[in-house]
Design a protein around this motif. Structure first.
Motif, PDB file in Angstrom:
ATOM      1  N   LEU A  16       0.826  -1.206   0.000  1.00  0.00           N
ATOM      2  CA  LEU A  16       0.000   0.000   0.000  1.00  0.00           C
ATOM      3  C   LEU A  16       0.860   1.256   0.000  1.00  0.00           C
ATOM      4  O   LEU A  16       0.626   2.199  -0.768  1.00  0.00           O
ATOM      5  N   ALA A  55      -5.020   6.626  -4.587  1.00  0.00           N
ATOM      6  CA  ALA A  55      -5.785   6.283  -3.388  1.00  0.00           C
ATOM      7  C   ALA A  55      -7.199   5.830  -3.754  1.00  0.00           C
ATOM      8  O   ALA A  55      -7.723   4.860  -3.183  1.00  0.00           O
ATOM      9  N   MET A  56      -7.802   6.510  -4.713  1.00  0.00           N
ATOM     10  CA  MET A  56      -9.140   6.149  -5.153  1.00  0.00           C
ATOM     11  C   MET A  56      -9.136   4.751  -5.783  1.00  0.00           C
ATOM     12  O   MET A  56     -10.039   3.944  -5.537  1.00  0.00           O
ATOM     13  N   THR A  57      -8.112   4.456  -6.563  1.00  0.00           N
ATOM     14  CA  THR A  57      -8.018   3.152  -7.213  1.00  0.00           C
ATOM     15  C   THR A  57      -7.797   2.043  -6.193  1.00  0.00           C
ATOM     16  O   THR A  57      -8.442   0.989  -6.256  1.00  0.00           O
ATOM     17  N   VAL A  58      -6.899   2.259  -5.244  1.00  0.00           N
ATOM     18  CA  VAL A  58      -6.663   1.272  -4.192  1.00  0.00           C
ATOM     19  C   VAL A  58      -7.961   1.021  -3.427  1.00  0.00           C
ATOM     20  O   VAL A  58      -8.322  -0.128  -3.143  1.00  0.00           O
ATOM     21  N   SER A  59      -8.662   2.080  -3.107  1.00  0.00           N
ATOM     22  CA  SER A  59      -9.910   1.953  -2.351  1.00  0.00           C
ATOM     23  C   SER A  59     -10.957   1.152  -3.125  1.00  0.00           C
ATOM     24  O   SER A  59     -11.596   0.258  -2.560  1.00  0.00           O
ATOM     25  N   ILE A  60     -11.126   1.452  -4.405  1.00  0.00           N
ATOM     26  CA  ILE A  60     -12.167   0.764  -5.170  1.00  0.00           C
ATOM     27  C   ILE A  60     -11.802  -0.696  -5.395  1.00  0.00           C
ATOM     28  O   ILE A  60     -12.669  -1.578  -5.363  1.00  0.00           O
ATOM     29  N   ALA A  62     -10.003  -2.527  -3.316  1.00  0.00           N
ATOM     30  CA  ALA A  62     -10.213  -3.172  -2.017  1.00  0.00           C
ATOM     31  C   ALA A  62     -11.706  -3.395  -1.757  1.00  0.00           C
ATOM     32  O   ALA A  62     -12.106  -4.471  -1.299  1.00  0.00           O
ATOM     33  N   LEU A  63     -12.529  -2.393  -2.038  1.00  0.00           N
ATOM     34  CA  LEU A  63     -13.969  -2.542  -1.830  1.00  0.00           C
ATOM     35  C   LEU A  63     -14.551  -3.620  -2.743  1.00  0.00           C
ATOM     36  O   LEU A  63     -15.404  -4.407  -2.316  1.00  0.00           O
ATOM     37  N   GLN A  66     -13.647  -6.897  -1.211  1.00  0.00           N
ATOM     38  CA  GLN A  66     -14.374  -7.162   0.026  1.00  0.00           C
ATOM     39  C   GLN A  66     -15.827  -7.515  -0.235  1.00  0.00           C
ATOM     40  O   GLN A  66     -16.421  -8.321   0.477  1.00  0.00           O
ATOM     41  N   GLY A 120      -2.086   2.951  -8.192  1.00  0.00           N
ATOM     42  CA  GLY A 120      -3.063   2.358  -7.282  1.00  0.00           C
ATOM     43  C   GLY A 120      -3.373   0.916  -7.627  1.00  0.00           C
ATOM     44  O   GLY A 120      -3.634   0.097  -6.742  1.00  0.00           O
TER      45      GLY A 120
END
Length: 164
Positions: A16, A55-60, A62-63, A66, A120
């Motif tokens: 990360l 950050a937006m790419t990592v978040s999406i 990961a979501l 999940q 990301g």
């Protein structure tokens, strides 16, 4: 309401940090040329856009993982990033005295966003190639453009000397 499980701070890992750190550093390097030329969108703007896209790419991603791919389309990250950078770019571009200004800066912000998305997503070959090519295009082509500008200025001054 179903919420995804929280990601605790002690779960941060080198992967990360490398994704986000690479985006921030490359954003600074991409904005260096604009900063040195005195344009409105310089190092901080490029770094923030590149970092935010990562950050937006990592978040999406990961979501999406999940939630098991349910009720989500991770490709919308490109749509949102494109819209946002388009708004910023449109605000930068100015038409004055018959010339367009800041068009390269607006395009450069788009490149910073794409590199941020690639960081990301940990697409390291794409990150390396895109960063290298964009830096080469900005620096080498600027040198060519500056030489052409000097030639044009020289022709104008010769024409004025001939008129006198």
């Amino acid at each position: 309401m179903d919420l995804n499980a929280p990601v605790l701070i002690h779960w941060m890992d080198w992967d990360l940090l490398s994704r986000l750190g690479a985006a921030a550093i490359l954003g600074v390097l991409l904005g260096l040329d604009r900063e040195m030329r005195g344009h409105a969108a310089g190092m901080r703007t490029h770094a923030l856009i590149c970092f935010a896209a990562a950050a937006m790419t990592v978040s999406i991603i990961a979501l999406y993982g999940q939630l098991g791919g349910l009720r989500m389309d991770p490709l919308r990250i490109f749509e949102a990033t494109g819209s946002f950078v388009g708004i910023i770019g449109a605000g930068l571009i100015v038409f004055s005295r018959g010339r367009v200004h800041n068009l390269t800066t607006a395009a450069h912000l788009w490149v910073a966003a794409v590199i941020g998305i690639a960081c990301g997503a940990a697409q390291w070959p794409l990150v390396a190639i895109a960063a290298l090519v964009s830096l080469v295009l900005l620096t080498l082509l600027r040198l060519v453009e500056d030489k052409d500008d000097d030639r044009v200025i020289g022709r104008r001054s010769e024409a004025r000397d001939g008129e006198a």
